[in-house]
Write a protein that holds these residues in place. Sequence first.
Motif, mmCIF file in Angstrom:
data_model
loop_
_atom_site.group_PDB
_atom_site.id
_atom_site.type_symbol
_atom_site.label_atom_id
_atom_site.label_comp_id
_atom_site.label_asym_id
_atom_site.label_seq_id
_atom_site.Cartn_x
_atom_site.Cartn_y
_atom_site.Cartn_z
ATOM 1 N N LEU A 181 8.637 118.526 24.458
ATOM 2 C CA LEU A 181 9.968 117.931 25.174
ATOM 3 C C LEU A 181 10.384 116.249 24.524
ATOM 4 N N ILE A 182 11.586 115.746 25.033
ATOM 5 C CA ILE A 182 12.107 114.286 25.016
ATOM 6 C C ILE A 182 13.381 114.873 25.623
ATOM 7 N N VAL A 183 13.216 113.933 27.526
ATOM 8 C CA VAL A 183 14.550 113.861 27.871
ATOM 9 C C VAL A 183 15.038 112.571 28.550
ATOM 10 N N GLU A 184 16.219 112.547 29.351
ATOM 11 C CA GLU A 184 17.089 111.260 29.373
ATOM 12 C C GLU A 184 17.233 111.491 30.498
ATOM 13 N N LEU A 185 17.187 110.986 31.424
ATOM 14 C CA LEU A 185 17.591 110.904 33.158
ATOM 15 C C LEU A 185 19.434 110.922 33.174
ATOM 16 N N PRO A 186 19.683 111.775 33.960
ATOM 17 C CA PRO A 186 21.122 111.256 33.782
ATOM 18 C C PRO A 186 21.426 110.192 34.258
ATOM 19 N N GLU A 187 21.265 109.078 34.995
ATOM 20 C CA GLU A 187 21.353 108.638 35.484
ATOM 21 C C GLU A 187 20.936 107.022 36.102
ATOM 22 N N ASP A 188 19.913 106.178 36.629
ATOM 23 C CA ASP A 188 19.610 105.590 36.810
ATOM 24 C C ASP A 188 19.953 105.078 38.930
ATOM 25 N N ARG A 189 19.194 106.187 39.213
ATOM 26 C CA ARG A 189 19.746 106.289 40.496
ATOM 27 C C ARG A 189 17.921 107.049 41.353
ATOM 28 N N PRO A 190 17.600 106.199 42.485
ATOM 29 C CA PRO A 190 16.571 106.747 43.036
ATOM 30 C C PRO A 190 16.283 107.620 43.314
ATOM 31 N N GLY A 191 14.933 108.645 42.781
ATOM 32 C CA GLY A 191 14.946 110.122 42.326
ATOM 33 C C GLY A 191 14.989 110.959 41.252
ATOM 34 N N ALA A 192 15.634 110.539 40.678
ATOM 35 C CA ALA A 192 15.737 110.808 39.275
ATOM 36 C C ALA A 192 14.368 111.267 38.519
ATOM 37 N N LEU A 193 14.003 110.246 38.211
ATOM 38 C CA LEU A 193 12.608 111.094 37.751
ATOM 39 C C LEU A 193 11.631 111.815 38.801
ATOM 40 N N LEU A 194 12.020 111.811 40.059
ATOM 41 C CA LEU A 194 11.198 112.913 40.602
ATOM 42 C C LEU A 194 12.336 114.233 40.628
ATOM 43 N N GLU A 195 13.294 114.541 40.526
ATOM 44 C CA GLU A 195 14.030 115.380 39.992
ATOM 45 C C GLU A 195 13.688 115.894 38.550
ATOM 46 N N LEU A 228 13.092 125.030 31.257
ATOM 47 C CA LEU A 228 14.110 124.300 30.300
ATOM 48 C C LEU A 228 15.697 124.701 30.308
ATOM 49 N N LEU A 229 15.828 125.330 31.578
ATOM 50 C CA LEU A 229 16.820 126.133 32.119
ATOM 51 C C LEU A 229 17.165 125.204 32.897
ATOM 52 N N GLY A 230 16.341 124.346 34.219
ATOM 53 C CA GLY A 230 16.523 123.467 35.075
ATOM 54 C C GLY A 230 17.004 122.011 34.508
ATOM 55 N N LEU A 231 15.640 122.116 33.104
ATOM 56 C CA LEU A 231 16.066 120.887 32.705
ATOM 57 C C LEU A 231 17.439 120.609 31.412
ATOM 58 N N ARG A 232 17.695 121.123 30.884
ATOM 59 C CA ARG A 232 19.302 121.677 30.719
ATOM 60 C C ARG A 232 20.260 121.237 31.358
ATOM 61 N N ARG A 233 20.183 122.259 32.759
ATOM 62 C CA ARG A 233 21.427 121.804 33.812
ATOM 63 C C ARG A 233 21.240 120.164 34.023
ATOM 64 N N PHE A 234 20.373 119.358 34.428
ATOM 65 C CA PHE A 234 19.418 118.284 35.085
ATOM 66 C C PHE A 234 20.571 117.009 34.464
ATOM 67 N N SER A 235 19.817 117.099 32.544
ATOM 68 C CA SER A 235 19.514 116.641 32.128
ATOM 69 C C SER A 235 20.592 116.210 30.784
ATOM 70 N N PRO A 236 21.529 114.736 29.871
ATOM 71 C CA PRO A 236 21.903 114.414 29.336
ATOM 72 C C PRO A 236 22.036 115.140 27.772
ATOM 73 N N LYS A 237 20.672 115.058 27.366
ATOM 74 C CA LYS A 237 19.765 115.451 27.363
ATOM 75 C C LYS A 237 18.603 115.491 26.820
ATOM 76 N N VAL A 238 18.472 117.208 26.427
ATOM 77 C CA VAL A 238 17.102 117.344 25.854
ATOM 78 C C VAL A 238 16.497 118.075 24.268
ATOM 79 N N VAL A 239 15.051 117.055 23.793
ATOM 80 C CA VAL A 239 15.263 117.293 22.646
ATOM 81 C C VAL A 239 14.399 118.589 22.640
ATOM 82 N N PHE A 240 13.868 119.646 22.100
ATOM 83 C CA PHE A 240 13.235 120.876 21.881
ATOM 84 C C PHE A 240 12.161 120.294 21.060
ATOM 85 N N LEU A 241 11.471 119.875 20.951
ATOM 86 C CA LEU A 241 10.377 119.716 19.751
ATOM 87 C C LEU A 241 9.331 120.820 19.318
#
Length: 319
Positions: free
Chosen positions: A207-221, A267-280
């Motif tokens: 997968l390739i995943v983008e974080l929704p925003e630059d904030r504390p805890g985003a990567l952990l989430e 993947l459903l959780g990532l889709r709700r969380f991230s503005p862009k998820v690329v399934f490779l």
Amino acid sequence: MTDQPEAPRRRTYSYLGPAGTFTEAALAQVAEARDQIWRPVRNVGEALNDVIDGTSDAAMIAIENSVDGGVSTAQDALATVPGLRIVGEYLVPVEFVLVGRPGTRLEDVSLVAAHPVAYAQCLQWLTRTLPAHAHIPAASNVASAVGLIDDTSEADAAIAPPGILEHHELELLAENIGDNANAVTRFVLVGRTVPPPPPTGADKTSLIVELPEDRPGALLEMLEQFATRGINLSLLASRPIGDALGRYRFVIDADGHIQDERMADALLGLRRFSPKVVFLGSYPRADRVVVHYPERYSDDVFVEARDWLRGLLSGEPEV
């Protein structure tokens, strides 16, 4: 007179050429590519464009090296070129030989042509064996050797893959000159978007995943989408998105298959969380190691939990 059946269409595979490269060695591992058309190309972008425009059915590209890490050009291309799927992965040991023109002796070598990455991976051997040598950078591992043959290189010798000797008349001066005997490059076979193959129990999802925003805890989430479902990550690499400083996408290899309930839920959780998820793609692991996970993350547990929720919503009495 009976009509003869048409011969099956030969498939075309693009790979980083010319002949003798590590990429060609990876393609040689693909059973369905044998006796088909192999198309050498000059770079990863050309290989993937061949797939997109239909010139080739699939392309073999390097994506990760055990010494140097991820291949950024491949990861960035997969993140930005739509309509591609990884359908398999292959491992190639990274071995290097030192070759020269016919008649060359090792003691005569003072100028060595090599791709900068190959040179760095052989530097300890070169320092011990040829302490007074100088280095001429080459465009590729094969180009370093081809320059000796067509006399476009001033070098006395070249660092190249062992496969070069199968295609060109060169003098083998030394073999196994790499400093890391366990070095391996991981290649992936990329085709157009197709349904994933059935799970084998020894699978990987990329997968390739983008974080929704630059904030504390985003990567952990983002990572919690996998951790709370018992999914191990075998690769987590960051690459700049390029639109602003501090903006990154993450290249992820996760153990398991999209048809596994825990992976689908992640993947459903990532889709709700991230503005862009690329399934490779989901595909068999090259090492065929079966993925093990705790029983509480089995498919049956996820199915039972969904059935329980449906029962609550429908008013069924709890047993």
